[in-house]
Motif scaffolding. Sequence first.
Motif, PDB file in Angstrom:
ATOM      1  N   LEU A   1       0.842  -1.125  -0.078  1.00  0.00           N
ATOM      2  CA  LEU A   1       0.013  -0.027   0.044  1.00  0.00           C
ATOM      3  C   LEU A   1       0.967   1.296   0.019  1.00  0.00           C
ATOM      4  O   LEU A   1       1.826   1.475   0.813  1.00  0.00           O
ATOM      5  CB  LEU A   1      -0.985   0.124   1.288  1.00  0.00           C
ATOM      6  N   ALA A   2       0.612   2.255  -0.974  1.00  0.00           N
ATOM      7  CA  ALA A   2       1.231   3.327  -0.797  1.00  0.00           C
ATOM      8  C   ALA A   2       0.120   4.370  -0.604  1.00  0.00           C
ATOM      9  O   ALA A   2      -0.891   4.715  -1.177  1.00  0.00           O
ATOM     10  CB  ALA A   2       1.730   3.714  -2.139  1.00  0.00           C
ATOM     11  N   ILE A   3       0.374   5.245   0.641  1.00  0.00           N
ATOM     12  CA  ILE A   3      -0.681   6.175   1.003  1.00  0.00           C
ATOM     13  C   ILE A   3      -0.064   7.492   0.669  1.00  0.00           C
ATOM     14  O   ILE A   3       1.043   8.010   1.105  1.00  0.00           O
ATOM     15  CB  ILE A   3      -0.679   6.332   2.526  1.00  0.00           C
ATOM     16  N   VAL A   4      -0.624   8.224  -0.220  1.00  0.00           N
ATOM     17  CA  VAL A   4      -0.007   9.412  -1.011  1.00  0.00           C
ATOM     18  C   VAL A   4      -0.798  10.723  -1.066  1.00  0.00           C
ATOM     19  O   VAL A   4      -1.973  10.398  -0.529  1.00  0.00           O
ATOM     20  CB  VAL A   4       0.113   9.048  -2.423  1.00  0.00           C
ATOM     21  N   ASN A   5      -0.415  11.698  -1.128  1.00  0.00           N
ATOM     22  CA  ASN A   5      -1.096  13.010  -1.185  1.00  0.00           C
ATOM     23  C   ASN A   5       0.056  13.885  -2.085  1.00  0.00           C
ATOM     24  O   ASN A   5       0.966  14.202  -1.463  1.00  0.00           O
ATOM     25  CB  ASN A   5      -1.542  13.431  -0.107  1.00  0.00           C
ATOM     26  N   GLY A   6      -0.372  14.647  -3.105  1.00  0.00           N
ATOM     27  CA  GLY A   6       0.443  15.715  -3.798  1.00  0.00           C
ATOM     28  C   GLY A   6       1.688  15.211  -4.511  1.00  0.00           C
ATOM     29  O   GLY A   6       2.338  16.037  -4.983  1.00  0.00           O
ATOM     30  N   SER A   7       1.951  13.888  -4.443  1.00  0.00           N
ATOM     31  CA  SER A   7       3.175  13.504  -5.183  1.00  0.00           C
ATOM     32  C   SER A   7       2.989  12.893  -6.666  1.00  0.00           C
ATOM     33  O   SER A   7       1.741  12.469  -6.874  1.00  0.00           O
ATOM     34  CB  SER A   7       4.105  12.742  -4.601  1.00  0.00           C
ATOM     35  N   ALA A   8       3.720  13.297  -7.539  1.00  0.00           N
ATOM     36  CA  ALA A   8       3.581  12.985  -9.173  1.00  0.00           C
ATOM     37  C   ALA A   8       4.048  11.330  -9.118  1.00  0.00           C
ATOM     38  O   ALA A   8       3.803  10.892 -10.221  1.00  0.00           O
ATOM     39  CB  ALA A   8       4.234  13.868  -9.822  1.00  0.00           C
ATOM     40  N   LEU A   9       4.362  10.976  -8.205  1.00  0.00           N
ATOM     41  CA  LEU A   9       5.011   9.682  -8.284  1.00  0.00           C
ATOM     42  C   LEU A   9       3.876   8.681  -8.283  1.00  0.00           C
ATOM     43  O   LEU A   9       2.867   8.723  -7.842  1.00  0.00           O
ATOM     44  CB  LEU A   9       5.976   9.160  -7.090  1.00  0.00           C
ATOM     45  N   ASP A  10       4.030   7.557  -9.376  1.00  0.00           N
ATOM     46  CA  ASP A  10       3.117   6.436  -9.328  1.00  0.00           C
ATOM     47  C   ASP A  10       3.785   5.040  -8.782  1.00  0.00           C
ATOM     48  O   ASP A  10       4.627   4.776  -9.526  1.00  0.00           O
ATOM     49  CB  ASP A  10       2.879   6.480 -11.019  1.00  0.00           C
ATOM     50  N   TYR A  11       3.150   4.679  -7.978  1.00  0.00           N
ATOM     51  CA  TYR A  11       3.692   3.398  -7.067  1.00  0.00           C
ATOM     52  C   TYR A  11       3.085   2.367  -7.766  1.00  0.00           C
ATOM     53  O   TYR A  11       3.421   1.169  -7.618  1.00  0.00           O
ATOM     54  CB  TYR A  11       3.397   3.349  -5.765  1.00  0.00           C
ATOM     55  N   ARG A  12       1.970   2.253  -8.657  1.00  0.00           N
ATOM     56  CA  ARG A  12       1.359   1.325  -9.142  1.00  0.00           C
ATOM     57  C   ARG A  12       2.361   0.495  -9.988  1.00  0.00           C
ATOM     58  O   ARG A  12       2.329  -1.196  -9.825  1.00  0.00           O
ATOM     59  CB  ARG A  12       0.284   1.591  -9.924  1.00  0.00           C
ATOM     60  N   PRO A  13       3.108   0.813 -10.619  1.00  0.00           N
ATOM     61  CA  PRO A  13       4.266  -0.041 -11.723  1.00  0.00           C
ATOM     62  C   PRO A  13       4.950  -0.900 -10.770  1.00  0.00           C
ATOM     63  O   PRO A  13       5.616  -2.228 -11.131  1.00  0.00           O
ATOM     64  CB  PRO A  13       5.160   0.851 -12.313  1.00  0.00           C
ATOM     65  N   HIS A  14       5.100  -0.510  -9.347  1.00  0.00           N
ATOM     66  CA  HIS A  14       6.087  -1.325  -8.294  1.00  0.00           C
ATOM     67  C   HIS A  14       4.998  -2.273  -7.701  1.00  0.00           C
ATOM     68  O   HIS A  14       5.719  -2.794  -6.352  1.00  0.00           O
ATOM     69  CB  HIS A  14       6.763  -0.202  -7.445  1.00  0.00           C
ATOM     70  N   GLY A  15       3.841  -2.488  -8.121  1.00  0.00           N
ATOM     71  CA  GLY A  15       3.144  -3.417  -7.217  1.00  0.00           C
ATOM     72  C   GLY A  15       2.280  -2.932  -6.118  1.00  0.00           C
ATOM     73  O   GLY A  15       1.701  -3.853  -5.367  1.00  0.00           O
ATOM     74  N   PHE A  16       1.988  -1.433  -6.044  1.00  0.00           N
ATOM     75  CA  PHE A  16       1.372  -1.168  -4.965  1.00  0.00           C
ATOM     76  C   PHE A  16      -0.070  -0.837  -5.260  1.00  0.00           C
ATOM     77  O   PHE A  16      -0.321  -0.404  -6.404  1.00  0.00           O
ATOM     78  CB  PHE A  16       2.065   0.291  -4.521  1.00  0.00           C
ATOM     79  N   THR A  17      -1.116  -0.901  -4.284  1.00  0.00           N
ATOM     80  CA  THR A  17      -2.257  -0.357  -4.214  1.00  0.00           C
ATOM     81  C   THR A  17      -2.150   1.190  -3.848  1.00  0.00           C
ATOM     82  O   THR A  17      -1.420   1.097  -2.830  1.00  0.00           O
ATOM     83  CB  THR A  17      -3.445  -1.202  -3.418  1.00  0.00           C
TER      84      THR A  17
END
Length: 209
Positions: free
Chosen positions: A53-69
């Motif tokens: 799980l990646a808990i995000v806000n405001g970053s342009a980073l995309d964690y989904r290609p690294h297997g994250f929800t």
Amino acid sequence: MIRVENTVLILLAAGRSRRFGDIGSKLDQEFLGRPLGLHVAVALESMPFQERLAIVNGSALDYRPHGFTVIHNDDPGDGMSRSVRLGVARAREQGAQAVLIALADMPRVTAAHIHRMFEAVDGPGAVVASSDGVEPKPPALFGRDCFDYLMTLTGERGAAEMVRRGRHVVTTPAELIDVDTAEELEQLRALVHDPAAHTIIHAGAHRSG
């Protein structure tokens, strides 16, 4: 026994970067050829977590290609604890036996250290934190018996007292560096000989000449 396969990784990446300056998200800043906030995600890619799980806000980073929800924290002003609660709630829904909470602004954490943390787990009530030999730090692992307590956290208070009473797995201080300010990022770049640091030094020398 708690294993990686029945543990949910919660990567906290929703900080406001207020101490870093007016640059948007510090996690987007380049470090050793990739965004600062992706280093932990990449370092732990080989570990077979039940879910990431990646808990995000405001970053342009995309964690989904690294297997994250990806879960959006729509109120980061409520402190880190809201991100923790969002992650733990999801882990509970998935029937996880534990959560591993890591910070996206700690780019030097290694899978080897996380494996050592799992070796220190002693049951469903386990609390295992990292340590630089002086004080406990993230990443920290919490067994399922800790979930109720984690769901009560508010603001930036965190689980400091619980972590102090838990087990501590010592690693080198350099592995547990977290980046809160632009100066700390520059110091880390210099420490690991990041070419970006040399570029900045040379640029400064050129201007002063």
